[in-house]
Design a protein around this motif. Sequence first.
Motif, PDB file in Angstrom:
ATOM      1  N   ALA A  46       0.820  -1.207   0.000  1.00  0.00           N
ATOM      2  CA  ALA A  46       0.000   0.000   0.000  1.00  0.00           C
ATOM      3  C   ALA A  46       0.856   1.261   0.000  1.00  0.00           C
ATOM      4  N   SER A  47       2.104   1.147   0.439  1.00  0.00           N
ATOM      5  CA  SER A  47       2.970   2.316   0.541  1.00  0.00           C
ATOM      6  C   SER A  47       3.700   2.631  -0.761  1.00  0.00           C
ATOM      7  N   CYS A  48       4.368   1.611  -1.339  1.00  0.00           N
ATOM      8  CA  CYS A  48       5.198   1.874  -2.524  1.00  0.00           C
ATOM      9  C   CYS A  48       4.697   1.199  -3.794  1.00  0.00           C
ATOM     10  N   GLY A  49       3.709   0.302  -3.677  1.00  0.00           N
ATOM     11  CA  GLY A  49       3.144  -0.349  -4.845  1.00  0.00           C
ATOM     12  C   GLY A  49       3.886  -1.581  -5.329  1.00  0.00           C
ATOM     13  N   ALA A  50       4.970  -1.955  -4.641  1.00  0.00           N
ATOM     14  CA  ALA A  50       5.739  -3.139  -5.046  1.00  0.00           C
ATOM     15  C   ALA A  50       4.921  -4.405  -4.816  1.00  0.00           C
ATOM     16  N   THR A  51       5.223  -5.440  -5.585  1.00  0.00           N
ATOM     17  CA  THR A  51       4.575  -6.729  -5.410  1.00  0.00           C
ATOM     18  C   THR A  51       5.385  -7.542  -4.419  1.00  0.00           C
ATOM     19  N   GLY A  52       4.717  -8.022  -3.383  1.00  0.00           N
ATOM     20  CA  GLY A  52       5.380  -8.826  -2.358  1.00  0.00           C
ATOM     21  C   GLY A  52       5.086 -10.291  -2.536  1.00  0.00           C
ATOM     22  N   ALA A  53       5.971 -11.110  -2.022  1.00  0.00           N
ATOM     23  CA  ALA A  53       5.806 -12.558  -2.098  1.00  0.00           C
ATOM     24  C   ALA A  53       4.606 -12.996  -1.262  1.00  0.00           C
ATOM     25  N   PRO A  54       3.905 -14.035  -1.704  1.00  0.00           N
ATOM     26  CA  PRO A  54       2.797 -14.557  -0.910  1.00  0.00           C
ATOM     27  C   PRO A  54       3.309 -14.962   0.476  1.00  0.00           C
ATOM     28  N   GLY A  55       2.624 -14.543   1.505  1.00  0.00           N
ATOM     29  CA  GLY A  55       2.994 -14.910   2.863  1.00  0.00           C
ATOM     30  C   GLY A  55       4.008 -13.982   3.518  1.00  0.00           C
ATOM     31  N   ALA A  56       4.560 -13.029   2.765  1.00  0.00           N
ATOM     32  CA  ALA A  56       5.538 -12.101   3.333  1.00  0.00           C
ATOM     33  C   ALA A  56       4.850 -11.214   4.363  1.00  0.00           C
ATOM     34  N   LYS A  57       5.574 -10.857   5.418  1.00  0.00           N
ATOM     35  CA  LYS A  57       5.023  -9.993   6.457  1.00  0.00           C
ATOM     36  C   LYS A  57       5.342  -8.531   6.202  1.00  0.00           C
ATOM     37  N   PHE A  58       6.452  -8.283   5.467  1.00  0.00           N
ATOM     38  CA  PHE A  58       6.879  -6.918   5.188  1.00  0.00           C
ATOM     39  C   PHE A  58       7.276  -6.772   3.726  1.00  0.00           C
ATOM     40  N   CYS A  59       7.120  -5.577   3.196  1.00  0.00           N
ATOM     41  CA  CYS A  59       7.517  -5.275   1.825  1.00  0.00           C
ATOM     42  C   CYS A  59       9.041  -5.295   1.726  1.00  0.00           C
ATOM     43  N   ALA A  60       9.567  -5.977   0.729  1.00  0.00           N
ATOM     44  CA  ALA A  60      11.020  -6.070   0.527  1.00  0.00           C
ATOM     45  C   ALA A  60      11.606  -4.779  -0.022  1.00  0.00           C
ATOM     46  N   GLU A  61      10.764  -3.901  -0.557  1.00  0.00           N
ATOM     47  CA  GLU A  61      11.244  -2.641  -1.137  1.00  0.00           C
ATOM     48  C   GLU A  61      11.312  -1.519  -0.110  1.00  0.00           C
ATOM     49  N   CYS A  62      10.267  -1.386   0.715  1.00  0.00           N
ATOM     50  CA  CYS A  62      10.229  -0.220   1.620  1.00  0.00           C
ATOM     51  C   CYS A  62      10.074  -0.586   3.092  1.00  0.00           C
TER      52      CYS A  62
END
Length: 68
Positions: A46-62
């Motif tokens: 929701a913050s940076c629009g990056a696609t995260g892995a299924p099941g990830a708890k945090f965005c890898a970008e931001c």
Amino acid sequence: PGGGGVAGGAVAGGAVTCPSCAATVPAGKFCAECGASLAPKPQQCASCGATGAPGAKFCAECGTAFPV
């Protein structure tokens, strides 16, 4: 010749919970009870629009936390 593999993606004793109807069904691509996809869906940050892995708890970008 060959053979011995398990067809249809089912694993002996493998069961999953359907995210749509909560039924416990054999592992595969679709729920045997309601037909919903059993494949995990990627998350959209929701913050940076990056696609995260299924099941990830945090965005890898931001680093923004994904909703639980």
